[in-house]
Design a protein around this motif. Sequence first.
Motif, PDB file in Angstrom:
ATOM      1  N   TYR B  49      -9.134   3.587   4.982  1.00 53.29           N
ATOM      2  CA  TYR B  49      -8.266   2.815   4.085  1.00 53.29           C
ATOM      3  C   TYR B  49      -7.077   2.201   4.830  1.00 53.29           C
ATOM      4  O   TYR B  49      -6.807   1.001   4.678  1.00 53.29           O
ATOM      5  N   PRO B  50      -6.321   2.960   5.649  1.00 56.42           N
ATOM      6  CA  PRO B  50      -5.207   2.325   6.372  1.00 56.42           C
ATOM      7  C   PRO B  50      -5.639   1.207   7.315  1.00 56.42           C
ATOM      8  O   PRO B  50      -4.897   0.240   7.502  1.00 56.42           O
ATOM      9  N   ILE B  51      -6.840   1.331   7.899  1.00 61.98           N
ATOM     10  CA  ILE B  51      -7.296   0.263   8.805  1.00 61.98           C
ATOM     11  C   ILE B  51      -7.506  -1.025   8.016  1.00 61.98           C
ATOM     12  O   ILE B  51      -7.041  -2.102   8.405  1.00 61.98           O
ATOM     13  N   ARG B  53      -6.214  -1.678   5.129  1.00 65.70           N
ATOM     14  CA  ARG B  53      -4.919  -2.072   4.588  1.00 65.70           C
ATOM     15  C   ARG B  53      -4.080  -2.801   5.634  1.00 65.70           C
ATOM     16  O   ARG B  53      -3.293  -3.694   5.295  1.00 65.70           O
ATOM     17  N   ALA B  54      -4.231  -2.417   6.915  1.00 72.49           N
ATOM     18  CA  ALA B  54      -3.470  -3.085   7.978  1.00 72.49           C
ATOM     19  C   ALA B  54      -3.798  -4.571   7.998  1.00 72.49           C
ATOM     20  O   ALA B  54      -2.902  -5.416   8.077  1.00 72.49           O
ATOM     21  N   MET B  57      -2.260  -6.056   4.835  1.00 71.72           N
ATOM     22  CA  MET B  57      -0.790  -6.025   4.851  1.00 71.72           C
ATOM     23  C   MET B  57      -0.186  -7.069   5.775  1.00 71.72           C
ATOM     24  O   MET B  57       0.925  -7.540   5.545  1.00 71.72           O
ATOM     25  N   THR B 292       3.100  -4.845  10.859  1.00 69.65           N
ATOM     26  CA  THR B 292       1.640  -4.753  10.863  1.00 69.65           C
ATOM     27  C   THR B 292       1.020  -5.961  11.555  1.00 69.65           C
ATOM     28  O   THR B 292       0.051  -5.816  12.309  1.00 69.65           O
ATOM     29  N   SER B 295       1.192  -5.367  15.182  1.00 71.57           N
ATOM     30  CA  SER B 295       0.273  -4.338  15.681  1.00 71.57           C
ATOM     31  C   SER B 295      -1.169  -4.848  15.650  1.00 71.57           C
ATOM     32  O   SER B 295      -1.951  -4.518  16.542  1.00 71.57           O
ATOM     33  N   VAL B 296      -1.507  -5.671  14.654  1.00 68.30           N
ATOM     34  CA  VAL B 296      -2.863  -6.244  14.629  1.00 68.30           C
ATOM     35  C   VAL B 296      -3.049  -7.176  15.829  1.00 68.30           C
ATOM     36  O   VAL B 296      -4.077  -7.141  16.512  1.00 68.30           O
TER      37      VAL B 296
END
Lengths: 332, 320
Positions: B49-51, B53-54, B57, B292, B295-296
């Motif tokens: 989920y966080p991946i 969501r990144a 986001m 985010t 970081s992506v």
Amino acid sequence: MNVDTSTVADTPAPTASVTQPTTPPAAAKVTRRQRRKEAEAQQRGILSTTDLRTPRIRRTHRVVNGILLFVLLLWGLVPLLWLAKASISPTQELLRHPLSLWPKGATLDNLHEAWYDLQLSLYFKNTIIMALGSWFAQLFIATTGGYALSVLRPKYAGVVNAAVVSTLFIPAIVLLVPLYLTVLNVPIVHWQLINSYWAIWLPAGAAAFNVVIVKRFFDNLPREIFEAARMDGAGPFRLFWSVVLPMSKPIVGVVSVFAFIAAWKDFLWPLLVINDTDKQPINVRLPAIEPATEHAVFLAALFISTLLPIALFILFQRFFLRGTGLGGALKG
Amino acid sequence: MSTIESPAGAVRQPRARGGRIKKWFREGGLSTFLFFVPLLLIFGFFSFYPIVRAAIMSLQHTSIINGAVVARMAGWSNYRLVLTDPNLWIAAKNTAYFAFLAFLFGYPVPLAIAVLMSEVRRRKGLYSVLAYMPVIIPPVVAILLWKTVFFDASSDGLFNKVLGWFGMDPVPWLETAGHAMPSIVMEATWAAAGGAVIIYVAALTSVNPDLYDAAGIDGAGIFRKIWHVTLPQLRAVLILTLILQIIATAQVFLEPYLLTSGGPNNATLTVLLLIYRYAFENSAGGDYGAATALSVMLAIALAIISAVYFRLTRSWSTNS
């Protein structure tokens, strides 16, 4: 280095306990000389044993080894010894003679003050709670998941495995902010995990690397034993608890030690999710207390924080220094 | 690596729905699934989920209002904001400089230690323990020790004291823009080298000693043996550790955060430190979208670097 792969089982002779993995089965009767020769062959590097019989080479070899040992002592041991010395030195003495071998007026006051007045005892306890929970979460997920993926292996196992492995290729930094928002408010269940250790324990369980190495270990366990257990009427839970886990002590040990040490080292994540200073682990507190703490007392606090990881390292050094630990080293 | 198997899939008979579920139960499908539940839940919530969501986001404006996360779509504006931030280019340059210095000094050091260690005949274990010890010390502790003791810029600082023995002036280790980054690399090299040493030592034991003898017969001395036998034999490992080091150095955070806070004058501001600042050190509230997005971008850059690297080294690593 080759501890686990030895062919001891093939050679009934008691002398075979030191057999090298390269030994053919025919060498059941290993003579002493052969063994020594083999040990030397294993030991040799660029220089051969004959090279070392030449006096000039032997002398140089000794000098180089001595220098290497000296450098490595400076590298690995002296900083720790210095820290140990500093933790029992009065601050004045420390500032005036940082390189003295033994402090004048050695005292345990620093350690006492760090442990009680700086509340290191509390932070130490917090760190242990945090590390034990992370350890359990990682071990639980890795063993149950590895068992399901490797031994039970239903049709959808391949998809799950691919999904888990693919997370290995995502740098951890990508997860930092979304994971933070997730523990602020976990979707669906709407738990707010901030300021609770669950915010550290639960995400710790999502360690794909552990699942991969445990699964690989289970893959190499003999299938016949599982079949035999199933014949005897063992269900999946029984098979897991009474057959697979007892056979998996080596990998459980490796995962445990690395999980505990990794949790002990963690800084950024606990800093973000545990705001209550009375709940924070040592690592998060140390930078915060540094400016307002007497130098020698602070160094005593640093010393106390290293003790447990070092003790674990000394006890379990083969996990770290053998091939199995490579993954952990690579991952860091 | 992943094995998707469907042993019975090819000849499966069409069957009534109820029968299939009953069969699934009878064959232990439910208890099998129960073993997947912890893994799926934990990875679902805290990894998958966080991946996802990144990625989403990075295209949203996200803020926290009264403890609730509020997000609205923002198109590419996060990326635009990050790419036009003058700090990004400072951070990218600093990170590249850190990676370059770490390559120059941090990469050969463990290799040299390992080659020398492979010649040790007695008490090899002691050498390994000593080389690995800094890896075990918690990074925060090690960094604070270096910061408050070794890198103390006064003439009483430990390093400066030692330099003083040789009549050298005290060095302002972390105080000037020119010194700060090399000092950070020194600490980082010391802290990380042990892991690589252990990898190289393990790889060196698998080098066939006959190769050295053959080289010796051809008249090679010790340095030519290292150059023509040892290093080529380690090639595959060296290629792997280099890219892993590049990936790790691109994500350096703790050292600049604790040693210099990115200073002096942003000389040690790294990409990760910038991400951290966007999200958690923003006086106007965390800019989670920008953090985010950056970081992506970093992850994509690393993926491209790795892909190019493996393409370039592929031919080089396979033929020996």
